[in-house]
Design a protein around this motif. Structure first.
Motif, mmCIF file in Angstrom:
data_model
loop_
_atom_site.group_PDB
_atom_site.id
_atom_site.type_symbol
_atom_site.label_atom_id
_atom_site.label_comp_id
_atom_site.label_asym_id
_atom_site.label_seq_id
_atom_site.Cartn_x
_atom_site.Cartn_y
_atom_site.Cartn_z
ATOM 1 N N GLU A 87 1.095 -1.164 -0.032
ATOM 2 C CA GLU A 87 -0.185 -0.118 0.094
ATOM 3 C C GLU A 87 0.843 1.145 -0.126
ATOM 4 O OE1 GLU A 87 -3.371 0.859 0.045
ATOM 5 O OE2 GLU A 87 -3.602 -1.269 -0.492
ATOM 6 N N ILE A 88 0.428 2.086 -0.706
ATOM 7 C CA ILE A 88 1.182 3.631 -0.823
ATOM 8 C C ILE A 88 0.589 4.513 -0.246
ATOM 9 C CG2 ILE A 88 2.207 5.320 -2.379
ATOM 10 C CD1 ILE A 88 2.769 3.167 -4.475
ATOM 11 N N LYS A 89 0.697 5.184 1.102
ATOM 12 C CA LYS A 89 -0.150 5.994 1.619
ATOM 13 C C LYS A 89 0.472 7.351 1.823
ATOM 14 C CE LYS A 89 -3.280 2.809 2.862
ATOM 15 N NZ LYS A 89 -4.567 2.894 2.403
ATOM 16 N N THR A 90 -0.198 8.533 1.521
ATOM 17 C CA THR A 90 0.196 9.795 1.897
ATOM 18 C C THR A 90 0.019 10.123 3.321
ATOM 19 O OG1 THR A 90 -1.804 10.670 0.839
ATOM 20 C CG2 THR A 90 0.176 10.506 -0.497
ATOM 21 N N THR A 91 0.438 10.884 3.957
ATOM 22 C CA THR A 91 0.543 10.973 5.443
ATOM 23 C C THR A 91 1.088 12.602 5.861
ATOM 24 O OG1 THR A 91 0.728 10.254 7.687
ATOM 25 C CG2 THR A 91 2.201 9.797 5.937
ATOM 26 N N LYS A 92 0.491 12.979 6.975
ATOM 27 C CA LYS A 92 0.976 14.177 7.392
ATOM 28 C C LYS A 92 2.356 13.878 8.055
ATOM 29 C CE LYS A 92 -3.379 16.602 8.419
ATOM 30 N NZ LYS A 92 -4.279 16.868 9.635
ATOM 31 N N ASP A 93 2.676 12.888 8.571
ATOM 32 C CA ASP A 93 3.634 12.554 9.339
ATOM 33 C C ASP A 93 4.272 11.026 8.882
ATOM 34 O OD1 ASP A 93 5.783 12.127 11.314
ATOM 35 O OD2 ASP A 93 4.455 12.418 13.096
ATOM 36 N N ALA A 94 5.054 10.937 8.323
ATOM 37 C CA ALA A 94 5.768 9.505 7.783
ATOM 38 C C ALA A 94 6.599 8.994 8.713
ATOM 39 C CB ALA A 94 6.300 9.746 6.505
ATOM 40 N N SER A 95 6.875 9.585 9.774
ATOM 41 C CA SER A 95 7.771 8.959 10.840
ATOM 42 C C SER A 95 7.176 7.760 11.606
ATOM 43 C CB SER A 95 7.920 9.957 12.104
ATOM 44 O OG SER A 95 6.931 10.131 12.790
ATOM 45 N N GLN A 96 7.899 6.914 11.970
ATOM 46 C CA GLN A 96 7.313 5.547 12.559
ATOM 47 C C GLN A 96 6.039 5.855 13.627
ATOM 48 O OE1 GLN A 96 10.180 3.050 14.330
ATOM 49 N NE2 GLN A 96 8.922 1.328 14.192
ATOM 50 N N LEU A 97 6.355 6.758 14.512
ATOM 51 C CA LEU A 97 5.208 6.797 15.658
ATOM 52 C C LEU A 97 4.256 7.642 15.094
ATOM 53 C CD1 LEU A 97 7.474 7.568 18.638
ATOM 54 C CD2 LEU A 97 6.199 5.501 18.161
ATOM 55 N N GLY A 98 4.542 8.647 14.144
ATOM 56 C CA GLY A 98 3.442 9.427 13.557
ATOM 57 C C GLY A 98 2.374 8.513 12.760
ATOM 58 N N PHE A 99 3.066 7.822 11.943
ATOM 59 C CA PHE A 99 2.233 6.991 10.825
ATOM 60 C C PHE A 99 1.536 5.902 11.602
ATOM 61 C CE2 PHE A 99 1.253 3.770 7.812
ATOM 62 C CZ PHE A 99 0.462 4.707 6.812
ATOM 63 N N ALA A 100 2.057 5.291 12.575
ATOM 64 C CA ALA A 100 1.486 4.399 13.399
ATOM 65 C C ALA A 100 -0.041 4.749 13.931
ATOM 66 C CB ALA A 100 2.427 3.904 14.405
ATOM 67 N N LYS A 101 -0.037 6.137 14.289
ATOM 68 C CA LYS A 101 -1.065 6.910 15.158
ATOM 69 C C LYS A 101 -1.999 7.023 13.950
ATOM 70 C CE LYS A 101 -2.728 10.968 17.352
ATOM 71 N NZ LYS A 101 -2.295 12.324 17.881
ATOM 72 N N GLU A 102 -1.575 7.539 12.840
ATOM 73 C CA GLU A 102 -2.601 7.877 11.697
ATOM 74 C C GLU A 102 -3.295 6.410 11.309
ATOM 75 O OE1 GLU A 102 -2.403 9.896 7.347
ATOM 76 O OE2 GLU A 102 -1.289 10.942 8.798
ATOM 77 N N ALA A 103 -2.371 5.539 11.028
ATOM 78 C CA ALA A 103 -2.696 4.046 10.647
ATOM 79 C C ALA A 103 -3.920 3.775 11.501
ATOM 80 C CB ALA A 103 -1.613 3.224 10.731
ATOM 81 N N ALA A 104 -3.972 3.886 12.692
ATOM 82 C CA ALA A 104 -4.960 3.489 13.874
ATOM 83 C C ALA A 104 -6.171 3.984 13.462
ATOM 84 C CB ALA A 104 -4.392 3.672 15.151
ATOM 85 N N ASN A 105 -5.886 5.681 13.177
ATOM 86 C CA ASN A 105 -6.973 6.409 13.458
ATOM 87 C C ASN A 105 -7.990 6.199 12.095
ATOM 88 O OD1 ASN A 105 -6.517 7.913 15.755
ATOM 89 N ND2 ASN A 105 -5.538 9.337 14.974
ATOM 90 N N LEU A 106 -7.195 6.160 10.686
ATOM 91 C CA LEU A 106 -7.964 5.714 9.529
ATOM 92 C C LEU A 106 -8.225 4.436 9.332
ATOM 93 C CD1 LEU A 106 -5.727 8.458 7.771
ATOM 94 C CD2 LEU A 106 -8.098 8.520 8.507
ATOM 95 N N GLY A 107 -7.938 3.458 10.236
ATOM 96 C CA GLY A 107 -8.444 2.059 9.914
ATOM 97 C C GLY A 107 -7.422 1.175 8.909
ATOM 98 N N TYR A 108 -6.130 1.766 8.902
ATOM 99 C CA TYR A 108 -5.300 1.066 7.703
ATOM 100 C C TYR A 108 -4.955 -0.394 8.321
ATOM 101 C CZ TYR A 108 -4.256 5.673 5.633
ATOM 102 O OH TYR A 108 -4.716 6.809 5.118
#
Length: 194
Positions: free
Chosen positions: A86-107
């Motif tokens: 999967e290729i995902k655009t994000t506000k924060d591609a850091s490991q912790l930042g993206f982990a949070k976004e992945a949880a919030n967006l159902g990834y």
């Protein structure tokens, strides 16, 4: 090329482009958007691992059908790693930042569904920031990763509920929240009062 849509000719040309875009399921983007896409593409292709993964993709943007009527669309599958990609655009591609976004967006749920449907060994996410400098992270999650495993159970529950609803109500009517003849009390979350 630039189009001035304030003139009659410009409006006509813009309408033709809109029609062409609709017929080809395409999106018209602005010149700055095109520059952003090109820069992000350069970052991805310049990243050795991301480029290697993208070079090994099969089933690009392919619909996968499984368990009867269930369908999903994959960005791709890496032959080399036997993993969904999967290729995902994000506000924060850091490991912790993206982990949070992945949880919030159902990834995690999405990835679990894809791994299960394809029988892959895991999932790879290329997370790229949606603004300069377009930093990226390449993430690998094995099929037995706890974040995926917990979602396999959720998927099984939801599929069972879907089957039950389809059997009870058919395709035209689905149950609502609450009951058909009572109000539901709206309760604000605790954080609202802080």
């Amino acid at each position: 090329f630039p189009v001035t849509i304030t003139t009659a000719d410009g409006k006509k040309l813009a309408a033709e482009w809109e029609l062409l875009a609709q017929e080809n399921n395409a999106t018209i983007i602005t010149e700055p958007e095109l520059e952003s896409v090109q820069l992000a593409s350069e970052v991805i292709t310049g990243h050795k691992l991301a480029n290697r993964i993208l070079s090994s993709l099969t089933n690009i943007e392919q619909k996968v059908e499984f368990n009867g009527n269930r369908r999903l669309i994959l960005d791709g599958i890496s032959k080399e790693f036997n993993a969904v990609v999967e290729i995902k655009t994000t506000k924060d591609a850091s490991q912790l930042g993206f982990a949070k976004e992945a949880a919030n967006l159902g990834y995690y749920l999405q990835l679990a569904d894809q791994v299960q449907a394809t029988g892959s060994d895991g999932a790879i996410v290329i997370a790229i920031q949606n603004k300069r400098p377009y930093n990226l992270t390449v993430i690998y999650m094995a099929a037995d990763d706890p974040a995926l495993v917990v979602n396999y159970g959720i998927i099984a529950e939801q599929v069972a509920r879907w089957e039950e609803c389809k059997e009870k109500f058919g395709e035209s009517r689905w149950p609502s929240y609450g009951s058909d003849n009572e109000f539901v009390q709206l309760a604000a979350p605790k954080w609202y009062f802080l």
